[in-house]
Scaffold this active site. Sequence first.
Site, PDB file in Angstrom:
ATOM      1  CG  ASP A  27      -1.785   1.181   1.387  1.00 29.70           C
ATOM      2  OD1 ASP A  27      -1.678   2.107   0.545  1.00 29.70           O
ATOM      3  OD2 ASP A  27      -2.588   1.203   2.341  1.00 29.70           O
ATOM      4  CD  GLU A  77      26.871   4.288   7.092  1.00 32.08           C
ATOM      5  OE1 GLU A  77      26.645   3.139   7.466  1.00 32.08           O
ATOM      6  OE2 GLU A  77      26.293   5.291   7.568  1.00 32.08           O
ATOM      7  CB  CYS A 109      24.669   7.785  10.111  1.00 30.99           C
ATOM      8  SG  CYS A 109      23.988   6.579   8.990  1.00 30.99           S
ATOM      9  CB  SER A 198      18.222   0.625  13.911  1.00 30.70           C
ATOM     10  OG  SER A 198      19.196   1.584  13.681  1.00 30.70           O
ATOM     11  CG  HIS A 221      20.889   9.931  11.536  1.00 28.39           C
ATOM     12  ND1 HIS A 221      21.344  10.033  10.242  1.00 28.39           N
ATOM     13  CD2 HIS A 221      20.631   8.618  11.749  1.00 28.39           C
ATOM     14  CE1 HIS A 221      21.376   8.823   9.707  1.00 28.39           C
ATOM     15  NE2 HIS A 221      20.948   7.951  10.602  1.00 28.39           N
ATOM     16  CE  LYS A 230       9.127   4.867  13.851  1.00 22.63           C
ATOM     17  NZ  LYS A 230       7.899   4.264  14.358  1.00 22.63           N
ATOM     18  CG  ASN A 256      19.683   7.036   5.508  1.00 19.77           C
ATOM     19  OD1 ASN A 256      20.277   8.033   5.929  1.00 19.77           O
ATOM     20  ND2 ASN A 256      19.775   5.858   6.095  1.00 19.77           N
TER      21      ASN A 256
HETATM   22  N1  COA Z   1      -0.814   3.175   5.719  1.00 15.62           N
HETATM   23  C1  COA Z   1      -0.194   4.026   6.571  1.00 15.62           C
HETATM   24  N2  COA Z   1       0.787   3.628   7.431  1.00 15.62           N
HETATM   25  C2  COA Z   1       1.192   2.343   7.388  1.00 15.62           C
HETATM   26  C3  COA Z   1       0.586   1.407   6.525  1.00 15.62           C
HETATM   27  C4  COA Z   1      -0.468   1.865   5.662  1.00 15.62           C
HETATM   28  N3  COA Z   1      -1.070   1.051   4.795  1.00 15.62           N
HETATM   29  N4  COA Z   1       1.189   0.212   6.710  1.00 15.62           N
HETATM   30  C5  COA Z   1       2.133   0.387   7.661  1.00 15.62           C
HETATM   31  N5  COA Z   1       2.129   1.679   8.077  1.00 15.62           N
HETATM   32  C6  COA Z   1       3.003   2.308   9.082  1.00 15.62           C
HETATM   33  C7  COA Z   1       3.277   1.419  10.287  1.00 15.62           C
HETATM   34  O1  COA Z   1       2.220   1.533  11.261  1.00 15.62           O
HETATM   35  C8  COA Z   1       4.591   2.000  10.766  1.00 15.62           C
HETATM   36  O2  COA Z   1       4.373   3.181  11.487  1.00 15.62           O
HETATM   37  P1  COA Z   1       4.942   3.345  12.999  1.00 15.62           P
HETATM   38  O3  COA Z   1       6.423   3.072  12.884  1.00 15.62           O
HETATM   39  O4  COA Z   1       4.633   4.758  13.333  1.00 15.62           O
HETATM   40  O5  COA Z   1       4.259   2.320  13.811  1.00 15.62           O
HETATM   41  C9  COA Z   1       5.296   2.389   9.481  1.00 15.62           C
HETATM   42  O6  COA Z   1       4.287   2.468   8.475  1.00 15.62           O
HETATM   43  C10 COA Z   1       6.335   1.371   9.026  1.00 15.62           C
HETATM   44  O7  COA Z   1       5.744   0.098   9.041  1.00 15.62           O
HETATM   45  P2  COA Z   1       6.543  -1.185   9.529  1.00 15.62           P
HETATM   46  O8  COA Z   1       5.640  -2.337   9.490  1.00 15.62           O
HETATM   47  O9  COA Z   1       7.258  -0.877  10.810  1.00 15.62           O
HETATM   48  O10 COA Z   1       7.602  -1.267   8.328  1.00 15.62           O
HETATM   49  P3  COA Z   1       8.784  -2.248   8.075  1.00 15.62           P
HETATM   50  O11 COA Z   1       8.708  -3.482   8.889  1.00 15.62           O
HETATM   51  O12 COA Z   1       8.815  -2.407   6.588  1.00 15.62           O
HETATM   52  O13 COA Z   1      10.086  -1.433   8.571  1.00 15.62           O
HETATM   53  C11 COA Z   1      11.790   0.238   8.676  1.00 15.62           C
HETATM   54  C12 COA Z   1      10.304  -0.048   8.381  1.00 15.62           C
HETATM   55  C13 COA Z   1      11.995   1.729   8.601  1.00 15.62           C
HETATM   56  C14 COA Z   1      12.161  -0.253  10.078  1.00 15.62           C
HETATM   57  C15 COA Z   1      12.639  -0.498   7.580  1.00 15.62           C
HETATM   58  O14 COA Z   1      12.367   0.088   6.359  1.00 15.62           O
HETATM   59  C16 COA Z   1      14.134  -0.442   7.850  1.00 15.62           C
HETATM   60  O15 COA Z   1      14.680  -1.231   8.616  1.00 15.62           O
HETATM   61  N6  COA Z   1      14.859   0.489   7.178  1.00 15.62           N
HETATM   62  C17 COA Z   1      16.310   0.678   7.389  1.00 15.62           C
HETATM   63  C18 COA Z   1      16.479   1.670   8.498  1.00 15.62           C
HETATM   64  C19 COA Z   1      17.920   2.095   8.612  1.00 15.62           C
HETATM   65  O16 COA Z   1      18.598   2.295   7.625  1.00 15.62           O
HETATM   66  N7  COA Z   1      18.429   2.246   9.786  1.00 15.62           N
HETATM   67  C20 COA Z   1      19.798   2.697   9.867  1.00 15.62           C
HETATM   68  C21 COA Z   1      20.155   3.107  11.193  1.00 15.62           C
HETATM   69  S1  COA Z   1      19.754   4.755  11.620  1.00 15.62           S
END
Ligand code: COA
Length: 372
Positions: A27, A77, A109, A198, A221, A230, A256
């Site tokens: 979605d 990095e 980072c 993370s 960041h 958050k 990012n």
């Molecule tokens: N409509 C609106 N919002 C939606 C949705 C929809 N249909 N489906 C999911 N969401 C929301 C979730 O509720 C969540 O919000 P919240 O975090 O406020 O609860 C958000 O979208 C993300 O959903 P989630 O299920 O947590 O996504 P994911 O399991 O795919 O993971 C990350 C998201 C960001 C954790 C993932 O992309 C990631 O690990 N990215 C790498 C991050 C990184 O590089 N970190 C480096 C260190 S800083």
Amino acid sequence: MGIDKLGCYVPKTVLPLTTLAYARGVDPDKYTKGIGQVEMAIISPNEDVVTMAVEAAHTILDEADKASIDMVLFATETGLDYSKAAAIYALDGLGLPRSTRALELKQACYASTGAMFLAMDYVRAHPTKKVLVLSSDIAWYGFENAGEVTQGAGAIAMLISHNPRLGVISEGLKTVRNEKDFYRPLFSKVPLVDGKLSIECYTDMLKEVEDHQPHLYTCFHLPFANMAKKANSVLSYPMDEPHLNVVKELGSVVGNIYNGSLYLSLLSVLMHAQEDLTHHTLGMFAYGSGAMAEYFTITLQDNYMQGIHLDSLKSITEGRHRLSMDEYQTMMKHYESKEYASDIDLSDHVQPHQTFVLASISNGHRNYKKVK
Ligand code: COA
């Protein structure tokens, strides 16, 4: 001591996240509303961390600045070489003096912020000198995984001086832990990421070091734009929604950029704040997985806007090419093969906005070319 000038470069090719969402059967609201990303910048064939850093520095440095630079610290990095510092290629591309010290720094980072604090100590000891801190990264996680939506590419150039035009940086409050939230071991072409861990480390460490003071803006960041939401929610004095949106606006269309990400958030505030920020003190939070975090403040000076080049910043989001899924996949496959190539010719790909490109790689050595 602080940031004298701040510049930025972002590739002109971007992937709209609705395009990615449809292709992955997700979605689109999850990416655009849940994660908060609208677009992410994708590296072009003749670009790498060096070309992006040089382009970012070009936007801010004049000849007097160049003559006063005594050291270049390159935070990344996305290293190109186990041995040779990307700073040497960048220094050469910028035409900096042969007496300049050149080094590369790494801590996910956070390295950019660590480099900035080291640079401030250096200018404290050598007040007539300046240090150029370059932060440049390509966030690439591979296809069809949770990290794919949180990619991006870009560079920040910061000129650090004793009497900064842009902002005075406070002493930081820092904290370090041994965590396995995100790392890229030698056997892997992409990072190994536990995104949820993370986010937990990030917010825990922010709570540990924040200054418990109200600020009109706190810059973060941002591995993805809604990380700002958050982070803001754990501050003692959270920002209201309009201010929070300013902090993440630029990040939401760039993605990012790892080491440069906190400073992209600062640029977002400088570009989009409705207020005159002269003498305002902004909160700044740096996080690097693994994990190292630091909270500090920046107090904006009289005429702080002279420390940025507003036209080049506005052009970040102008004239961009929005990629199809096929183009994105072709470009990232090309990127991977280029990064591991010992020999490749890239001279056919110059785009009108570019001033400095990667022309070829021969026997693993990178050959760059000024094109303007
Ligand atoms: N409509 C609106 N919002 C939606 C949705 C929809 N249909 N489906 C999911 N969401 C929301 C979730 O509720 C969540 O919000 P919240 O975090 O406020 O609860 C958000 O979208 C993300 O959903 P989630 O299920 O947590 O996504 P994911 O399991 O795919 O993971 C990350 C998201 C960001 C954790 C993932 O992309 C990631 O690990 N990215 C790498 C991050 C990184 O590089 N970190 C480096 C260190 S800083």
